[in-house]
Scaffold this motif. Structure first.
Motif, short mmCIF file in Angstrom:
data_model
loop_
_atom_site.label_atom_id
_atom_site.label_comp_id
_atom_site.label_asym_id
_atom_site.label_seq_id
_atom_site.Cartn_x
_atom_site.Cartn_y
_atom_site.Cartn_z
N GLU A 133 0.91 -1.20 -0.16
CA GLU A 133 -0.11 0.08 -0.17
C GLU A 133 0.70 1.10 -0.07
OE1 GLU A 133 -3.14 -0.03 -0.49
OE2 GLU A 133 -3.56 -2.18 -0.08
N MET A 134 2.00 1.37 0.90
CA MET A 134 2.72 2.60 0.94
C MET A 134 3.86 2.75 -0.42
SD MET A 134 1.85 3.72 4.05
CE MET A 134 3.20 4.82 4.52
N GLU A 135 4.02 1.63 -1.02
CA GLU A 135 4.89 1.62 -2.08
C GLU A 135 4.04 1.63 -3.37
OE1 GLU A 135 8.09 2.50 -1.91
OE2 GLU A 135 7.74 2.50 0.29
N GLY A 136 2.81 1.55 -3.36
CA GLY A 136 2.10 1.56 -4.63
C GLY A 136 2.18 0.19 -5.54
N ILE A 137 2.53 -0.87 -5.11
CA ILE A 137 2.69 -2.10 -5.82
C ILE A 137 1.02 -2.60 -5.92
CG2 ILE A 137 3.30 -4.52 -5.59
CD1 ILE A 137 5.72 -3.70 -3.70
N GLU A 138 0.93 -2.87 -7.17
CA GLU A 138 -0.61 -2.97 -7.64
C GLU A 138 -1.05 -4.41 -7.52
OE1 GLU A 138 -1.23 0.15 -10.97
OE2 GLU A 138 -0.19 -1.44 -11.94
N GLY A 139 -2.01 -4.66 -7.45
CA GLY A 139 -2.62 -6.07 -7.75
C GLY A 139 -3.59 -6.60 -6.59
N ASP A 140 -4.05 -7.67 -6.73
CA ASP A 140 -5.08 -8.11 -5.83
C ASP A 140 -4.43 -8.92 -4.67
OD1 ASP A 140 -6.80 -7.37 -7.64
OD2 ASP A 140 -7.47 -9.25 -8.11
N TYR A 141 -4.98 -9.14 -3.56
CA TYR A 141 -4.44 -10.05 -2.28
C TYR A 141 -5.30 -11.40 -2.94
CZ TYR A 141 -2.67 -5.58 -0.44
OH TYR A 141 -1.95 -4.41 -0.51
N VAL A 142 -4.25 -12.44 -2.71
CA VAL A 142 -4.85 -14.00 -3.04
C VAL A 142 -4.28 -14.70 -1.84
CG1 VAL A 142 -4.91 -15.77 -4.73
CG2 VAL A 142 -4.74 -13.08 -5.48
N GLU A 143 -5.17 -15.45 -1.45
CA GLU A 143 -4.73 -16.44 -0.32
C GLU A 143 -5.13 -18.19 -0.86
OE1 GLU A 143 -4.00 -17.89 4.23
OE2 GLU A 143 -5.80 -16.94 3.75
N LEU A 144 -4.42 -18.99 -1.01
CA LEU A 144 -4.83 -20.62 -1.11
C LEU A 144 -4.93 -21.33 0.11
CD1 LEU A 144 -3.40 -19.32 -4.09
CD2 LEU A 144 -4.82 -21.43 -5.01
N GLY A 145 -5.91 -21.73 0.53
CA GLY A 145 -5.78 -22.27 1.81
C GLY A 145 -6.48 -21.43 2.73
N ALA A 146 -7.58 -20.86 2.71
CA ALA A 146 -7.97 -19.70 3.25
C ALA A 146 -8.80 -20.34 4.96
CB ALA A 146 -9.55 -19.12 2.56
#
Length: 324
Positions: A133-146
């Motif tokens: 968030e602070m560095e502006g890294i784009e993309g979704d957040y994804v978890e496999l095994g929620a």
């Protein structure tokens, strides 16, 4: 020390120094006596500006000036489980040097009962989301095994706290438990932990009833967090069925968290989702303690020219930052 024994000691020598009363051993999970007191901590004069001082507010905030620890207790070096009763009893001393650790600990408290992930695994995850968030890294957040949504909740809270707007979060799980393992998973450690019969080790997409929880736990947690419902995608089913389909809709991933325990549960998402992780994004490997996980990750990167550097979080969590 009972009141009766204290009275006897006082009668025998009225001028002797009076020892501090022992704690109520029933309130300490392992028993113990006073070990040391944590005084209020202040940054030294001239402390470099911008450098995070590691003494968090939990040591200096309201509450009793003195705290008790079991005699000889130390936090485990290999992995700290945040909801272990002994760890909880000594949380006032738990400071690992994470950015905004007192805030992160508040996030961890809110996912109580929703995760089996270690303290460092959760804290590192929050810090990775903060960094994105602070560095502006784009993309979704994804978890496999929620599972019950603990790590999904950590990502959601960290996104809301540090980000400008909610991001899409993807949660993959069968919500039936783990499927049967394949040959690459099996070793003494795996057998000792899961205790499966030979019939349960055939690699079938059938649950072995381990690490099973319905999606209602995840949904309940996200409602409490008040994360926008339209920013959560739940992909229910076996990874072999859901991941190839979801990969068609996911364009960019900032954090890819893998927690499927088994060989095939790493092979499938790495094959379909690794290339979606943006340069500078993070790939989290939660199950390095398992042979199947290690084999799947090692084989995947061997086919791509070599293993990247693995950052060790604790005995079981590893992190890769996607090269630029």
């Amino acid at each position: 020390m009972s009141d009766q024994s204290t009275d006897k000691a006082a009668d025998s020598n009225a001028d002797a120094p009076v020892a501090a009363p022992a704690p109520n051993l029933s309130e300490l999970p392992t028993g113990g006596v006073p070990l040391f007191a944590m005084p209020p901590v202040r940054a030294p004069e001239g402390f470099p500006p911008g450098f995070e001082y590691l003494a968090s507010e939990i040591h200096t905030g309201p509450g009793p000036a003195l705290r008790l620890m079991p005699q000889g207790y130390a936090f485990p070096a290999s992995a700290i489980h945040p909801f272990d009763p002994v760890v909880l009893a000594n949380r006032a001393y738990l400071t690992r040097g994470y950015f905004d650790e007192h805030i992160v600990q508040g996030f961890i408290d809110r996912v109580y009962g929703h995760t089996l992930v270690t303290y460092d695994g959760l804290a590192e995850l929050s810090n990775q989301v903060r960094f994105c968030e602070m560095e502006g890294i784009e993309g979704d957040y994804v978890e496999l095994g929620a599972y019950k949504g603990g790590c999904i909740g950590i990502m959601a809270m960290s996104n809301l706290h540090y980000g400008k707007k909610p991001r899409m979060i993807h949660a993959f799980d069968s919500f039936e438990g783990l499927p049967q393992p394949v040959a690459q998973d099996i070793d003494a450690n795996f057998n000792a932990m899961f205790k499966l019969t030979d019939e349960q080790k055939q690699g079938k997409l059938e649950t072995i009833n381990a690490v099973a929880a319905g999606e209602q736990y995840l949904l309940e947690l996200m409602r409490k967090i008040e994360y926008p419902a339209d920013k959560l995608r739940i992909h229910k089913g076996w990874f072999q069925d859901t991941v190839p389909v979801a990969a068609q809709e996911i364009e960019k991933i900032a954090v890819l968290r893998l927690d499927g325990d088994l060989y095939e549960s790493y092979v499938v998402p790495l094959a379909h989702l690794y290339d979606k992780v943006v340069p500078g994004g993070f790939i989290i490997i939660d199950d390095w303690i398992f042979k199947g996980c290690r084999d799947a990750v090692t084989e995947f990167f061997a086919q791509r020219g070599g293993m990247p550097y693995l950052h060790r979080v604790d005995i079981t969590v590893r992190v890769i930052r996607k090269p630029f």
